[in-house]
Design a protein around this motif. Structure first.
Motif, PDB file in Angstrom:
ATOM      1  N   ALA A 236      13.131  17.395   8.307  1.00 51.65           N
ATOM      2  CA  ALA A 236      13.476  16.213   9.106  1.00 51.65           C
ATOM      3  C   ALA A 236      12.215  15.442   9.493  1.00 51.65           C
ATOM      4  O   ALA A 236      12.186  14.206   9.418  1.00 51.65           O
ATOM      5  CB  ALA A 236      14.268  16.629  10.348  1.00 51.65           C
ATOM      6  N   GLN A 237      11.172  16.164   9.888  1.00 53.03           N
ATOM      7  CA  GLN A 237       9.913  15.488  10.245  1.00 53.03           C
ATOM      8  C   GLN A 237       9.261  14.843   9.030  1.00 53.03           C
ATOM      9  O   GLN A 237       8.675  13.758   9.128  1.00 53.03           O
ATOM     10  CB  GLN A 237       8.960  16.466  10.920  1.00 53.03           C
ATOM     11  N   LEU A 238       9.337  15.502   7.866  1.00 53.03           N
ATOM     12  CA  LEU A 238       8.777  14.924   6.644  1.00 53.03           C
ATOM     13  C   LEU A 238       9.525  13.651   6.254  1.00 53.03           C
ATOM     14  O   LEU A 238       8.908  12.651   5.870  1.00 53.03           O
ATOM     15  CB  LEU A 238       8.828  15.938   5.501  1.00 53.03           C
ATOM     16  N   ARG A 239      10.849  13.682   6.372  1.00 53.52           N
ATOM     17  CA  ARG A 239      11.646  12.487   6.048  1.00 53.52           C
ATOM     18  C   ARG A 239      11.308  11.337   7.004  1.00 53.52           C
ATOM     19  O   ARG A 239      11.156  10.191   6.580  1.00 53.52           O
ATOM     20  CB  ARG A 239      13.136  12.799   6.090  1.00 53.52           C
ATOM     21  N   GLN A 240      11.179  11.644   8.282  1.00 52.95           N
ATOM     22  CA  GLN A 240      10.836  10.621   9.263  1.00 52.95           C
ATOM     23  C   GLN A 240       9.436  10.052   8.986  1.00 52.95           C
ATOM     24  O   GLN A 240       9.227   8.838   9.034  1.00 52.95           O
ATOM     25  CB  GLN A 240      10.902  11.189  10.684  1.00 52.95           C
ATOM     26  N   ALA A 241       8.495  10.915   8.680  1.00 49.60           N
ATOM     27  CA  ALA A 241       7.138  10.472   8.379  1.00 49.60           C
ATOM     28  C   ALA A 241       7.126   9.573   7.139  1.00 49.60           C
ATOM     29  O   ALA A 241       6.437   8.539   7.114  1.00 49.60           O
ATOM     30  CB  ALA A 241       6.218  11.676   8.180  1.00 49.60           C
ATOM     31  N   ALA A 242       7.892   9.944   6.113  1.00 54.09           N
ATOM     32  CA  ALA A 242       7.957   9.130   4.894  1.00 54.09           C
ATOM     33  C   ALA A 242       8.500   7.739   5.195  1.00 54.09           C
ATOM     34  O   ALA A 242       7.979   6.737   4.686  1.00 54.09           O
ATOM     35  CB  ALA A 242       8.800   9.835   3.839  1.00 54.09           C
ATOM     36  N   LYS A 243       9.519   7.673   6.027  1.00 52.77           N
ATOM     37  CA  LYS A 243      10.069   6.359   6.401  1.00 52.77           C
ATOM     38  C   LYS A 243       9.040   5.529   7.152  1.00 52.77           C
ATOM     39  O   LYS A 243       8.935   4.322   6.948  1.00 52.77           O
ATOM     40  CB  LYS A 243      11.318   6.541   7.272  1.00 52.77           C
TER      41      LYS A 243
ATOM     42  N   GLU B   6      -4.065   3.311   8.196  1.00 52.22           N
ATOM     43  CA  GLU B   6      -2.671   2.923   8.356  1.00 52.22           C
ATOM     44  C   GLU B   6      -1.842   3.624   7.297  1.00 52.22           C
ATOM     45  O   GLU B   6      -2.349   4.016   6.245  1.00 52.22           O
ATOM     46  CB  GLU B   6      -2.512   1.415   8.190  1.00 52.22           C
ATOM     47  N   GLN B   7      -0.562   3.741   7.570  1.00 54.70           N
ATOM     48  CA  GLN B   7       0.406   4.289   6.626  1.00 54.70           C
ATOM     49  C   GLN B   7       0.035   5.686   6.136  1.00 54.70           C
ATOM     50  O   GLN B   7       0.245   6.031   4.986  1.00 54.70           O
ATOM     51  CB  GLN B   7       0.604   3.354   5.437  1.00 54.70           C
ATOM     52  N   MET B   8      -0.532   6.491   7.025  1.00 53.65           N
ATOM     53  CA  MET B   8      -0.773   7.903   6.743  1.00 53.65           C
ATOM     54  C   MET B   8      -0.191   8.701   7.901  1.00 53.65           C
ATOM     55  O   MET B   8      -0.420   8.368   9.065  1.00 53.65           O
ATOM     56  CB  MET B   8      -2.255   8.226   6.590  1.00 53.65           C
ATOM     57  N   ALA B   9       0.565   9.746   7.555  1.00 52.32           N
ATOM     58  CA  ALA B   9       1.161  10.615   8.564  1.00 52.32           C
ATOM     59  C   ALA B   9       0.805  12.056   8.242  1.00 52.32           C
ATOM     60  O   ALA B   9       0.588  12.412   7.072  1.00 52.32           O
ATOM     61  CB  ALA B   9       2.676  10.439   8.590  1.00 52.32           C
ATOM     62  N   TYR B  10       0.763  12.877   9.277  1.00 49.48           N
ATOM     63  CA  TYR B  10       0.369  14.281   9.143  1.00 49.48           C
ATOM     64  C   TYR B  10       1.418  15.137   9.840  1.00 49.48           C
ATOM     65  O   TYR B  10       1.712  14.909  11.017  1.00 49.48           O
ATOM     66  CB  TYR B  10      -1.010  14.493   9.776  1.00 49.48           C
ATOM     67  N   VAL B  11       1.963  16.108   9.095  1.00 42.41           N
ATOM     68  CA  VAL B  11       3.020  16.956   9.627  1.00 42.41           C
ATOM     69  C   VAL B  11       2.617  18.413   9.464  1.00 42.41           C
ATOM     70  O   VAL B  11       2.548  18.929   8.343  1.00 42.41           O
ATOM     71  CB  VAL B  11       4.369  16.697   8.909  1.00 42.41           C
ATOM     72  N   ASP B  12       2.356  19.072  10.592  1.00 35.79           N
ATOM     73  CA  ASP B  12       2.060  20.511  10.588  1.00 35.79           C
ATOM     74  C   ASP B  12       3.368  21.299  10.589  1.00 35.79           C
ATOM     75  O   ASP B  12       4.320  20.922  11.272  1.00 35.79           O
ATOM     76  CB  ASP B  12       1.251  20.902  11.824  1.00 35.79           C
ATOM     77  N   PHE B  13       3.385  22.387   9.834  1.00 34.42           N
ATOM     78  CA  PHE B  13       4.517  23.316   9.846  1.00 34.42           C
ATOM     79  C   PHE B  13       4.093  24.517  10.676  1.00 34.42           C
ATOM     80  O   PHE B  13       3.402  25.404  10.195  1.00 34.42           O
ATOM     81  CB  PHE B  13       4.895  23.722   8.424  1.00 34.42           C
ATOM     82  N   VAL B  14       4.480  24.508  11.949  1.00 33.74           N
ATOM     83  CA  VAL B  14       4.060  25.546  12.884  1.00 33.74           C
ATOM     84  C   VAL B  14       5.141  26.620  13.020  1.00 33.74           C
ATOM     85  O   VAL B  14       6.287  26.421  12.622  1.00 33.74           O
ATOM     86  CB  VAL B  14       3.695  24.944  14.261  1.00 33.74           C
ATOM     87  N   GLU B  15       4.744  27.751  13.605  1.00 31.95           N
ATOM     88  CA  GLU B  15       5.628  28.914  13.700  1.00 31.95           C
ATOM     89  C   GLU B  15       6.939  28.630  14.417  1.00 31.95           C
ATOM     90  O   GLU B  15       7.958  29.236  14.114  1.00 31.95           O
ATOM     91  CB  GLU B  15       4.929  30.076  14.430  1.00 31.95           C
ATOM     92  N   SER B  16       6.925  27.717  15.361  1.00 32.71           N
ATOM     93  CA  SER B  16       8.128  27.447  16.153  1.00 32.71           C
ATOM     94  C   SER B  16       9.140  26.561  15.431  1.00 32.71           C
ATOM     95  O   SER B  16      10.243  26.352  15.932  1.00 32.71           O
ATOM     96  CB  SER B  16       7.733  26.790  17.481  1.00 32.71           C
TER      97      SER B  16
ATOM     98  N   MET C 278       0.850  -1.180   0.000  1.00 35.05           N
ATOM     99  CA  MET C 278       0.000   0.000   0.000  1.00 35.05           C
ATOM    100  C   MET C 278       0.895   1.242   0.000  1.00 35.05           C
ATOM    101  O   MET C 278       1.899   1.296   0.693  1.00 35.05           O
ATOM    102  CB  MET C 278      -0.896  -0.011   1.236  1.00 35.05           C
ATOM    103  N   ILE C 279       0.479   2.232  -0.772  1.00 38.48           N
ATOM    104  CA  ILE C 279       1.221   3.491  -0.858  1.00 38.48           C
ATOM    105  C   ILE C 279       1.071   4.247   0.453  1.00 38.48           C
ATOM    106  O   ILE C 279      -0.023   4.382   0.987  1.00 38.48           O
ATOM    107  CB  ILE C 279       0.691   4.338  -2.030  1.00 38.48           C
ATOM    108  N   GLY C 280       2.195   4.736   0.959  1.00 38.45           N
ATOM    109  CA  GLY C 280       2.178   5.559   2.153  1.00 38.45           C
ATOM    110  C   GLY C 280       1.867   7.002   1.791  1.00 38.45           C
ATOM    111  O   GLY C 280       2.219   7.469   0.706  1.00 38.45           O
ATOM    112  N   ILE C 281       1.221   7.713   2.693  1.00 40.28           N
ATOM    113  CA  ILE C 281       0.821   9.094   2.429  1.00 40.28           C
ATOM    114  C   ILE C 281       1.279   9.979   3.580  1.00 40.28           C
ATOM    115  O   ILE C 281       1.086   9.636   4.748  1.00 40.28           O
ATOM    116  CB  ILE C 281      -0.705   9.208   2.252  1.00 40.28           C
ATOM    117  N   VAL C 282       1.873  11.123   3.216  1.00 41.68           N
ATOM    118  CA  VAL C 282       2.261  12.134   4.200  1.00 41.68           C
ATOM    119  C   VAL C 282       1.577  13.435   3.799  1.00 41.68           C
ATOM    120  O   VAL C 282       1.788  13.941   2.700  1.00 41.68           O
ATOM    121  CB  VAL C 282       3.788  12.337   4.254  1.00 41.68           C
ATOM    122  N   VAL C 283       0.752  13.963   4.689  1.00 43.41           N
ATOM    123  CA  VAL C 283       0.050  15.227   4.472  1.00 43.41           C
ATOM    124  C   VAL C 283       0.770  16.296   5.281  1.00 43.41           C
ATOM    125  O   VAL C 283       1.070  16.091   6.462  1.00 43.41           O
ATOM    126  CB  VAL C 283      -1.426  15.125   4.928  1.00 43.41           C
ATOM    127  N   SER C 284       1.045  17.429   4.639  1.00 45.84           N
ATOM    128  CA  SER C 284       1.725  18.508   5.347  1.00 45.84           C
ATOM    129  C   SER C 284       1.196  19.853   4.891  1.00 45.84           C
ATOM    130  O   SER C 284       0.731  20.015   3.762  1.00 45.84           O
ATOM    131  CB  SER C 284       3.239  18.439   5.111  1.00 45.84           C
TER     132      SER C 284
END
Length: 149
Positions: free
Chosen positions: A46-53, A28-38, A1-7
């Motif tokens: 780095a978070q996107l790469r980790q989520a993709a893995k 399963e195999q879906m990750a969500y990465v918010d890009f917050v001010e901090s 199954m294709i993994g998905i990362v939403v950002s």
């Protein structure tokens, strides 16, 4: 199954996560990465790469980002350029993200991209124009409003 990362910016990804869960159930195999001010853009990448893995089972990873040319899209592009079997759609909307969950099992990555682009663009509608077309073709029609989801 294709993994998905939403950002996306601020709470785009976590907001989409809530909506997608309501529509499709737990995925399963879906990750969500918010890009917050901090966060710095290096931290975002780095978070996107980790989520993709985390979501990659060998069938590839699809990044779905909010704004073309924004930091989430740009940093996912960097991953796209140095990682095999990765694709990116920028300008993603809820219909695309929800349908990605439904359409990804058994699909090839490039096929999924094409399907989602069709879905995403077809869901953008001028509702006044749509109603005007309906009323012009059936002037006696009485429209009922449904609550939707």
């Amino acid at each position: 199954m294709i993994g998905i990362v939403v950002s996306g910016h601020i709470n785009f990804a976590s907001g989409m996560q809530s909506a997608v869960k309501a529509i499709t159930g737990e995925q399963e195999q879906m990750a969500y990465v918010d890009f917050v001010e901090s966060m710095s853009t290096d931290q975002l990448e780095a978070q996107l790469r980790q989520a993709a893995k985390q979501v990659d089972s060998g069938d590839g990873v699809l990044f779905l980002a909010d704004v073309p040319g924004g930091s989430p899209s740009n940093r996912a592009s960097a991953i796209l350029m140095d990682t095999e079997n990765v694709e990116l759609i920028a300008g993603a909307n809820l219909p695309m993200i929800a349908n990605a969950a439904f359409e990804r099992d058994g699909a090839r990555l490039k096929e999924l991209v094409e399907v989602l682009l069709d879905i995403g663009t077809s869901c953008i509608q001028d509702m006044r124009a749509e109603l005007d077309k309906i009323m012009a073709s059936e002037p006696e029609l009485e429209l009922e409003c449904e609550d939707g989801l």
